[in-house]
Design an enzyme around this catalytic site. Structure first.
Site, PDB file in Angstrom:
ATOM      1  N   SER A  15       0.829  -1.208   0.000  1.00 52.98           N
ATOM      2  CA  SER A  15       0.000   0.000   0.000  1.00 52.98           C
ATOM      3  C   SER A  15       0.858   1.250   0.000  1.00 52.98           C
ATOM      4  O   SER A  15       1.619   1.510   0.941  1.00 52.98           O
ATOM      5  CB  SER A  15      -0.913   0.015   1.224  1.00 52.98           C
ATOM      6  OG  SER A  15      -1.514   1.289   1.304  1.00 52.98           O
ATOM      7  N   HIS A  40      -1.085  -1.216  -4.346  1.00 51.81           N
ATOM      8  CA  HIS A  40      -2.356  -0.869  -3.709  1.00 51.81           C
ATOM      9  C   HIS A  40      -2.406   0.642  -3.491  1.00 51.81           C
ATOM     10  O   HIS A  40      -1.511   1.229  -2.890  1.00 51.81           O
ATOM     11  CB  HIS A  40      -2.470  -1.617  -2.378  1.00 51.81           C
ATOM     12  CG  HIS A  40      -3.817  -1.511  -1.730  1.00 51.81           C
ATOM     13  ND1 HIS A  40      -4.879  -2.290  -2.126  1.00 51.81           N
ATOM     14  CD2 HIS A  40      -4.264  -0.742  -0.718  1.00 51.81           C
ATOM     15  CE1 HIS A  40      -5.933  -1.999  -1.375  1.00 51.81           C
ATOM     16  NE2 HIS A  40      -5.593  -1.054  -0.512  1.00 51.81           N
ATOM     17  N   ASP A  42      -4.669   3.651  -2.024  1.00 51.63           N
ATOM     18  CA  ASP A  42      -5.786   3.961  -1.137  1.00 51.63           C
ATOM     19  C   ASP A  42      -6.270   5.384  -1.361  1.00 51.63           C
ATOM     20  O   ASP A  42      -5.602   6.347  -0.978  1.00 51.63           O
ATOM     21  CB  ASP A  42      -5.336   3.816   0.326  1.00 51.63           C
ATOM     22  CG  ASP A  42      -5.175   2.359   0.733  1.00 51.63           C
ATOM     23  OD1 ASP A  42      -6.149   1.602   0.609  1.00 51.63           O
ATOM     24  OD2 ASP A  42      -4.059   1.993   1.167  1.00 51.63           O
ATOM     25  N   MET A  44      -8.949   8.161  -0.349  1.00 54.94           N
ATOM     26  CA  MET A  44      -9.857   8.454   0.772  1.00 54.94           C
ATOM     27  C   MET A  44     -10.431   9.853   0.619  1.00 54.94           C
ATOM     28  O   MET A  44      -9.688  10.791   0.333  1.00 54.94           O
ATOM     29  CB  MET A  44      -9.092   8.382   2.091  1.00 54.94           C
ATOM     30  CG  MET A  44      -8.417   7.050   2.340  1.00 54.94           C
ATOM     31  SD  MET A  44      -7.525   7.105   3.888  1.00 54.94           S
ATOM     32  CE  MET A  44      -6.889   5.420   3.951  1.00 54.94           C
ATOM     33  N   HIS A  73      -8.154   1.166  -4.247  1.00 55.26           N
ATOM     34  CA  HIS A  73      -9.135   0.945  -3.181  1.00 55.26           C
ATOM     35  C   HIS A  73      -9.792   2.293  -2.890  1.00 55.26           C
ATOM     36  O   HIS A  73      -9.189   3.160  -2.263  1.00 55.26           O
ATOM     37  CB  HIS A  73      -8.402   0.389  -1.948  1.00 55.26           C
ATOM     38  CG  HIS A  73      -9.262   0.168  -0.754  1.00 55.26           C
ATOM     39  ND1 HIS A  73      -8.715  -0.093   0.489  1.00 55.26           N
ATOM     40  CD2 HIS A  73     -10.611   0.141  -0.592  1.00 55.26           C
ATOM     41  CE1 HIS A  73      -9.705  -0.261   1.364  1.00 55.26           C
ATOM     42  NE2 HIS A  73     -10.861  -0.106   0.736  1.00 55.26           N
ATOM     43  N   MET A  75     -12.135   4.575  -1.095  1.00 53.82           N
ATOM     44  CA  MET A  75     -12.898   4.767   0.145  1.00 53.82           C
ATOM     45  C   MET A  75     -13.598   6.120   0.051  1.00 53.82           C
ATOM     46  O   MET A  75     -13.120   7.134   0.572  1.00 53.82           O
ATOM     47  CB  MET A  75     -11.949   4.695   1.349  1.00 53.82           C
ATOM     48  CG  MET A  75     -11.486   3.277   1.648  1.00 53.82           C
ATOM     49  SD  MET A  75      -9.999   3.200   2.660  1.00 53.82           S
ATOM     50  CE  MET A  75      -8.760   3.274   1.368  1.00 53.82           C
ATOM     51  N   MET A 144     -11.749  -5.921   4.758  1.00 58.93           N
ATOM     52  CA  MET A 144     -10.998  -5.003   5.620  1.00 58.93           C
ATOM     53  C   MET A 144     -10.726  -5.695   6.956  1.00 58.93           C
ATOM     54  O   MET A 144     -11.657  -6.132   7.629  1.00 58.93           O
ATOM     55  CB  MET A 144     -11.797  -3.720   5.899  1.00 58.93           C
ATOM     56  CG  MET A 144     -11.833  -2.674   4.799  1.00 58.93           C
ATOM     57  SD  MET A 144     -10.254  -2.084   4.134  1.00 58.93           S
ATOM     58  CE  MET A 144      -9.293  -1.685   5.594  1.00 58.93           C
ATOM     59  N   PHE A 150      -6.746   4.565   8.002  1.00 59.47           N
ATOM     60  CA  PHE A 150      -5.360   4.808   8.409  1.00 59.47           C
ATOM     61  C   PHE A 150      -4.507   3.559   8.240  1.00 59.47           C
ATOM     62  O   PHE A 150      -5.014   2.446   8.382  1.00 59.47           O
ATOM     63  CB  PHE A 150      -5.295   5.255   9.881  1.00 59.47           C
ATOM     64  CG  PHE A 150      -6.183   6.435  10.164  1.00 59.47           C
ATOM     65  CD1 PHE A 150      -5.733   7.730   9.928  1.00 59.47           C
ATOM     66  CD2 PHE A 150      -7.476   6.249  10.637  1.00 59.47           C
ATOM     67  CE1 PHE A 150      -6.561   8.818  10.159  1.00 59.47           C
ATOM     68  CE2 PHE A 150      -8.315   7.346  10.866  1.00 59.47           C
ATOM     69  CZ  PHE A 150      -7.849   8.629  10.631  1.00 59.47           C
ATOM     70  N   GLY A 152      -1.146   1.258   9.560  1.00 62.36           N
ATOM     71  CA  GLY A 152      -0.486   0.956  10.831  1.00 62.36           C
ATOM     72  C   GLY A 152      -1.394   0.575  11.983  1.00 62.36           C
ATOM     73  O   GLY A 152      -0.995   0.680  13.145  1.00 62.36           O
ATOM     74  N   ASP A 182      -6.916  -6.638   3.801  1.00 65.28           N
ATOM     75  CA  ASP A 182      -6.290  -5.315   3.871  1.00 65.28           C
ATOM     76  C   ASP A 182      -6.346  -4.751   5.288  1.00 65.28           C
ATOM     77  O   ASP A 182      -7.433  -4.476   5.803  1.00 65.28           O
ATOM     78  CB  ASP A 182      -7.030  -4.384   2.889  1.00 65.28           C
ATOM     79  CG  ASP A 182      -6.428  -2.984   2.819  1.00 65.28           C
ATOM     80  OD1 ASP A 182      -5.350  -2.762   3.404  1.00 65.28           O
ATOM     81  OD2 ASP A 182      -7.047  -2.119   2.167  1.00 65.28           O
ATOM     82  N   GLY A 183      -5.168  -4.559   5.881  1.00 67.95           N
ATOM     83  CA  GLY A 183      -5.058  -3.890   7.174  1.00 67.95           C
ATOM     84  C   GLY A 183      -4.384  -4.755   8.225  1.00 67.95           C
ATOM     85  O   GLY A 183      -4.834  -5.868   8.503  1.00 67.95           O
ATOM     86  N   GLY A 204       0.964  -2.156   4.125  1.00 72.05           N
ATOM     87  CA  GLY A 204       1.484  -0.798   4.058  1.00 72.05           C
ATOM     88  C   GLY A 204       2.638  -0.636   5.021  1.00 72.05           C
ATOM     89  O   GLY A 204       3.817  -0.673   4.642  1.00 72.05           O
TER      90      GLY A 204
END
Ligand code: DX5
Ligand code: ZN
Length: 222
Positions: A15, A40, A42, A44, A73, A75, A144, A150, A152, A182-183, A204
């Site tokens: 990511s 990836h 992201d 947002m 992705h 969002m 997810m 976010f 981390g 993811d995450g 990420g």
């Protein structure tokens, strides 16, 4: 991207949210040279999720330098508004959130009509049963494993239950559809997630905060 034994391929999609935005080109080139399968991306909007990341102009810039498919992705609230924009920006896979779409079937058709692979993402609180009537349209389902917004964050263990529920549904309805997690993915849980049925892992923080990102990508695939 697709082949007969796609479900044994252990794909990794680092990511760029955790990349150094001031040195984006350098980080993309590092990923080009790595074993990463996708990039990836992201996006947002500050509404669907609290955070704002970047939009189409940056995706266009990423596309210019990337030698791997862009796994975008999105969002954003009402993501159908942006399908054409992200097709033009160079998205190869465009994933939208089921929670953000009133007419998910229409949005998935629009994504495919624009020549992209279509993905649907589920928040941690959204059950996989909601995919029952759209799975046949999906090239990818994104589970997810943190609340989006976010990088981390800590991995949510209920993800394993969701993989268990999704896998037979996917096999029955659309065996070619990939499952992405993811995450909170890292070198400690990656192998377990692949065993539990994930085809693609997004990472990420685990990649970009590590001393040797290329080696970390390699380890995630072991
Ligand atoms: C979160 C994003 C993720 C994020 C993952 O909303 O969708 O793709 O970048 O980051 P890590 O791997 O750090 O949890
Ligand atoms: Zn993501």
């Amino acid at each position: 991207m697709r082949c007969h034994n796609i479900h044994t391929m252990k794909l990794v999609s680092p990511s760029l949210l955790s990349a150094n935005f001031g040195e984006l080109r350098r980080d993309i080139e590092m990923l080009n040279e790595s074993e990463a399968d996708f990039l990836h991306v992201d996006v947002m909007d500050g509404m669907f999720v609290p955070n704002i990341s970047f939009g189409q102009p940056i995706v266009k810039h990423i596309k210019r330098h990337a030698r791997k498919p862009l796994d975008v992705h999105l969002m954003a609230v009402d993501p159908g508004r942006y399908v054409t924009d992200f097709a033009d920006a160079g998205a190869d896979i465009l994933t939208v959130h089921t929670e953000a779409c009133t007419h998910l079937d229409r949005v998935l058709h629009a994504i495919k009509d624009r020549g992209m692979r279509a993905g649907v993402a589920l928040n941690p609180a959204t059950p996989v049963i909601l995919l029952e009537d759209v799975l046949q349209l999906c090239d990818l389902v994104l589970i997810m494993s943190v609340n989006p917004g976010f990088g981390g964050q800590k991995f949510i263990d209920n993800t394993y239950n969701k993989l268990e529920a999704l896998r037979p549904m996917r096999d029955r309805k659309n065996p070619d559809c990939m499952i992405e997690v993811d995450g909170g993915v890292n070198t400690r849980n990656a192998a377990v997630l692949f065993d539990a049925g994930a085809d693609v892992l997004v990472a990420g923080n685990a990649v970009f905060a590590s001393e040797n990102p290329k080696e970390t990508i390699h380890m995630l695939k072991q």
